[in-house]
Scaffold this motif. Structure first.
Motif, PDB file in Angstrom:
ATOM      1  N   GLY A  86     -48.772  31.234  71.354  1.00 42.75           N
ATOM      2  CA  GLY A  86     -49.923  31.347  72.231  1.00 42.75           C
ATOM      3  C   GLY A  86     -49.971  32.657  72.990  1.00 42.75           C
ATOM      4  N   ALA A  87     -48.993  33.535  72.763  1.00 40.62           N
ATOM      5  CA  ALA A  87     -48.932  34.809  73.486  1.00 40.62           C
ATOM      6  C   ALA A  87     -49.894  35.819  72.878  1.00 40.62           C
ATOM      7  N   SER A  88     -50.402  36.708  73.727  1.00 42.15           N
ATOM      8  CA  SER A  88     -51.270  37.769  73.227  1.00 42.15           C
ATOM      9  C   SER A  88     -50.431  38.819  72.505  1.00 42.15           C
ATOM     10  N   GLY A  89     -51.094  39.526  71.569  1.00 40.20           N
ATOM     11  CA  GLY A  89     -50.384  40.526  70.776  1.00 40.20           C
ATOM     12  C   GLY A  89     -51.147  41.832  70.734  1.00 40.20           C
ATOM     13  N   ALA A  90     -51.265  42.389  69.541  1.00 40.79           N
ATOM     14  CA  ALA A  90     -51.887  43.694  69.371  1.00 40.79           C
ATOM     15  C   ALA A  90     -53.353  43.670  69.791  1.00 40.79           C
ATOM     16  N   GLU A  91     -53.813  44.824  70.277  1.00 46.91           N
ATOM     17  CA  GLU A  91     -55.217  45.020  70.629  1.00 46.91           C
ATOM     18  C   GLU A  91     -55.704  46.312  69.983  1.00 46.91           C
ATOM     19  N   TYR A  92     -56.978  46.324  69.617  1.00 39.70           N
ATOM     20  CA  TYR A  92     -57.553  47.488  68.960  1.00 39.70           C
ATOM     21  C   TYR A  92     -58.928  47.795  69.553  1.00 39.70           C
ATOM     22  N   VAL A  93     -59.286  49.070  69.538  1.00 39.08           N
ATOM     23  CA  VAL A  93     -60.612  49.486  69.984  1.00 39.08           C
ATOM     24  C   VAL A  93     -61.588  49.391  68.822  1.00 39.08           C
ATOM     25  N   TYR A  94     -62.704  48.745  69.055  1.00 41.82           N
ATOM     26  CA  TYR A  94     -63.789  48.636  68.078  1.00 41.82           C
ATOM     27  C   TYR A  94     -65.027  49.260  68.707  1.00 41.82           C
ATOM     28  N   ILE A 136     -53.379  49.116  71.417  1.00 41.95           N
ATOM     29  CA  ILE A 136     -53.520  49.425  72.847  1.00 41.95           C
ATOM     30  C   ILE A 136     -53.093  48.261  73.732  1.00 41.95           C
ATOM     31  N   SER A 137     -52.339  47.315  73.175  1.00 44.05           N
ATOM     32  CA  SER A 137     -51.923  46.146  73.965  1.00 44.05           C
ATOM     33  C   SER A 137     -51.131  46.601  75.196  1.00 44.05           C
ATOM     34  N   GLY A 138     -51.394  45.947  76.303  1.00 41.47           N
ATOM     35  CA  GLY A 138     -50.720  46.265  77.555  1.00 41.47           C
ATOM     36  C   GLY A 138     -51.345  47.394  78.333  1.00 41.47           C
ATOM     37  N   MET A 139     -52.391  48.031  77.784  1.00 38.84           N
ATOM     38  CA  MET A 139     -53.061  49.126  78.483  1.00 38.84           C
ATOM     39  C   MET A 139     -54.241  48.563  79.274  1.00 38.84           C
ATOM     40  N   PRO A 140     -54.155  48.537  80.611  1.00 37.31           N
ATOM     41  CA  PRO A 140     -55.262  47.985  81.402  1.00 37.31           C
ATOM     42  C   PRO A 140     -56.560  48.755  81.213  1.00 37.31           C
ATOM     43  N   THR A 141     -56.447  50.058  80.876  1.00 33.98           N
ATOM     44  CA  THR A 141     -57.629  50.849  80.589  1.00 33.98           C
ATOM     45  C   THR A 141     -57.307  51.867  79.508  1.00 33.98           C
ATOM     46  N   ILE A 142     -58.324  52.231  78.717  1.00 38.48           N
ATOM     47  CA  ILE A 142     -58.154  53.272  77.709  1.00 38.48           C
ATOM     48  C   ILE A 142     -58.943  54.522  78.103  1.00 38.48           C
ATOM     49  N   ALA A 143     -59.587  54.483  79.267  1.00 42.92           N
ATOM     50  CA  ALA A 143     -60.354  55.637  79.725  1.00 42.92           C
ATOM     51  C   ALA A 143     -59.445  56.853  79.854  1.00 42.92           C
ATOM     52  N   GLY A 144     -59.832  57.948  79.228  1.00 44.15           N
ATOM     53  CA  GLY A 144     -59.053  59.176  79.290  1.00 44.15           C
ATOM     54  C   GLY A 144     -57.958  59.281  78.258  1.00 44.15           C
ATOM     55  N   PHE A 145     -57.777  58.228  77.437  1.00 46.22           N
ATOM     56  CA  PHE A 145     -56.751  58.254  76.404  1.00 46.22           C
ATOM     57  C   PHE A 145     -57.398  58.463  75.035  1.00 46.22           C
ATOM     58  N   SER A 146     -56.690  59.158  74.162  1.00 52.41           N
ATOM     59  CA  SER A 146     -57.146  59.355  72.789  1.00 52.41           C
ATOM     60  C   SER A 146     -56.534  58.259  71.913  1.00 52.41           C
ATOM     61  N   VAL A 147     -57.369  57.410  71.362  1.00 55.87           N
ATOM     62  CA  VAL A 147     -56.880  56.318  70.521  1.00 55.87           C
ATOM     63  C   VAL A 147     -57.669  56.302  69.219  1.00 55.87           C
ATOM     64  N   MET A 148     -57.013  55.816  68.163  1.00 56.49           N
ATOM     65  CA  MET A 148     -57.674  55.662  66.875  1.00 56.49           C
ATOM     66  C   MET A 148     -58.363  54.299  66.847  1.00 56.49           C
TER      67      MET A 148
END
Length: 398
Positions: free
Chosen positions: A246-254, A321-333
């Protein structure tokens, strides 16, 4: 001769689709991910159709169970018209038509089940917003998402839950805290965090091996990106859960597209969002982006106001991006996506355009005429001017 279970056939078909997708890479001239979706037909359920004391409407998900050859769908009724519920139904694709005015032949509702709170009671009015739903036959469990609420006087966290087939509560999955709505209702002031109002967990998808459950925000979190508009899209998040723990895992930007059509008025309403998706391989999906513009300024918009795009989406090379409260200012694929189908291009047999409903649910359907199918469902928002619609496609190699 040993019978091969239908579930195994479905898995093999899904893996075949995924293999075709993996083989299709940008630049090879194949813009549709290695397969195409061919329009079979659609059917409409008349508004205010009644079944077992409930009003059929608000259908916001669809999932096919090959073992029973039936579907389940959740109503996003917030216990305002009837109590929160899901339906079991069957669809005879041979009776679907490419017609301006189809009936509901072949659409048969078999049962309706009340979704229960942990104490066994039904949800009270305004305390729930069911949106996504998936059936896990191996565990005999149903997973569903609650979009939560970001209101003036009431704030509820978005949730992903598990229930038994009789509607009784089983458990909650662990949603990271940074999805929780905090601050103002509008989400435009300093310190506002979490999901935007009505742009949260609209979707659910089960991995092919049934070990991972996915949900996604319809648009980005407040601290990540503004909602989609006519100029820019939004940075939604796909969030995964380990089903065993039931734990959260990977997160991705769409990345969600901008709104399709400009409103005629400066105060006109327009939106676009990720409303549902279905897994077709390892971190590969077919996604729905549903745009709506009230009174579009430009010609060519659909008569219903909706514009529906289906995408092949591949998260295998996306940044976790799991565990990142925000992605603002970060370069992510982000998740790589390729347009599969623009529903505005579909024609009925008389040459008329297919009227697009508020498509919010997708599932891989049965084998039909030797090919695997994809079925969509539209949420009519309990409005006489909108559609409760099922649309069927067959999957063909590109």
């Amino acid at each position: 001769m040993r019978r091969i279970p239908l579930s195994a056939i479905a898995l093999a078909a899904s893996l075949a689709i995924a293999a075709a997708c993996a083989a299709a890479q940008p630049g090879n001239g194949n813009e549709h991910g290695g397969f195409r979706l061919n329009y079979i037909g659609h059917q409409l359920v008349p508004n205010k159709t009644r079944f077992n004391g409930t009003t059929i409407g608000g259908l916001s998900s669809l999932d096919y169970d090959s073992a029973s050859d039936r579907y389940i769908t959740v109503s996003d009724d917030r216990s305002n018209i009837n109590t929160a519920r899901f339906y079991q139904l069957s669809l005879d694709l041979a009776l679907f038509t490419r017609s301006v005015a189809p009936g509901m032949e072949g659409v048969v509702f078999h049962s309706v089940t009340t979704i229960q709170q942990p104490d066994g009671s039904a949800f009270k009015s305004g305390t729930v917003d069911p949106e996504g739903l998936r059936f896990d036959r191996a565990r005999n469990k149903i997973y569903w998402s609650d979009e939560g609420q970001r209101g003036i006087v009431r704030i509820r966290n978005p949730a992903v839950r598990e229930m038994n087939p009789d509607g009784s509560h089983s458990r909650d999955f662990s949603v990271p805290y940074y999805y929780y709505p905090r601050g103002s209702r509008l989400g435009i002031f300093p310190g506002d965090r979490g999901v935007y109002s009505n742009l949260a967990f609209e979707s659910l998808a089960l991995s092919i091996d049934r070990n991972i459950l996915y949900t996604a925000t319809e648009n980005g979190l407040i601290q990540d990106a503004p909602p989609a508009n006519i100029v820019t899209g939004s940075r939604s998040r796909i969030l995964s859960f380990d089903i065993a723990s039931g734990a959260s895992g990977a997160e991705y930007v769409y990345n969600v597209d901008p709104v399709a059509f400009i409103p005629a008025s400066i105060v006109g309403f327009a939106t676009n969002g990720l409303t549902d998706f279905v897994a077709i391989g390892d971190r590969q999906f077919i996604t729905i982006e549903r745009a709506f513009t009230l009174d579009a300024l430009l010609p060519g918009s659909n008569s219903t106001g909706y514009t529906i795009h289906l995408y092949y989406a591949d998260a295998r090379n996306a940044t976790d991006i799991s565990g990142m409260p925000t992605i603002a200012g970060f370069s992510v694929m982000p998740v790589r996506k390729t347009l599969l189908l623009d529903l505005s291009e579909l024609k009925n047999d008389d040459g008329s355009a297919l009227a697009q409903g508020n498509i919010e649910g997708i599932t891989l359907g049965p084998i039909f005429n030797g090919k695997r199918t994809v079925i969509l469902v539209a949420d009519n928002n309990f409005s006489r001017s909108q559609l409760t619609q099922f649309i069927a496609f067959e999957i063909s190699p590109e």
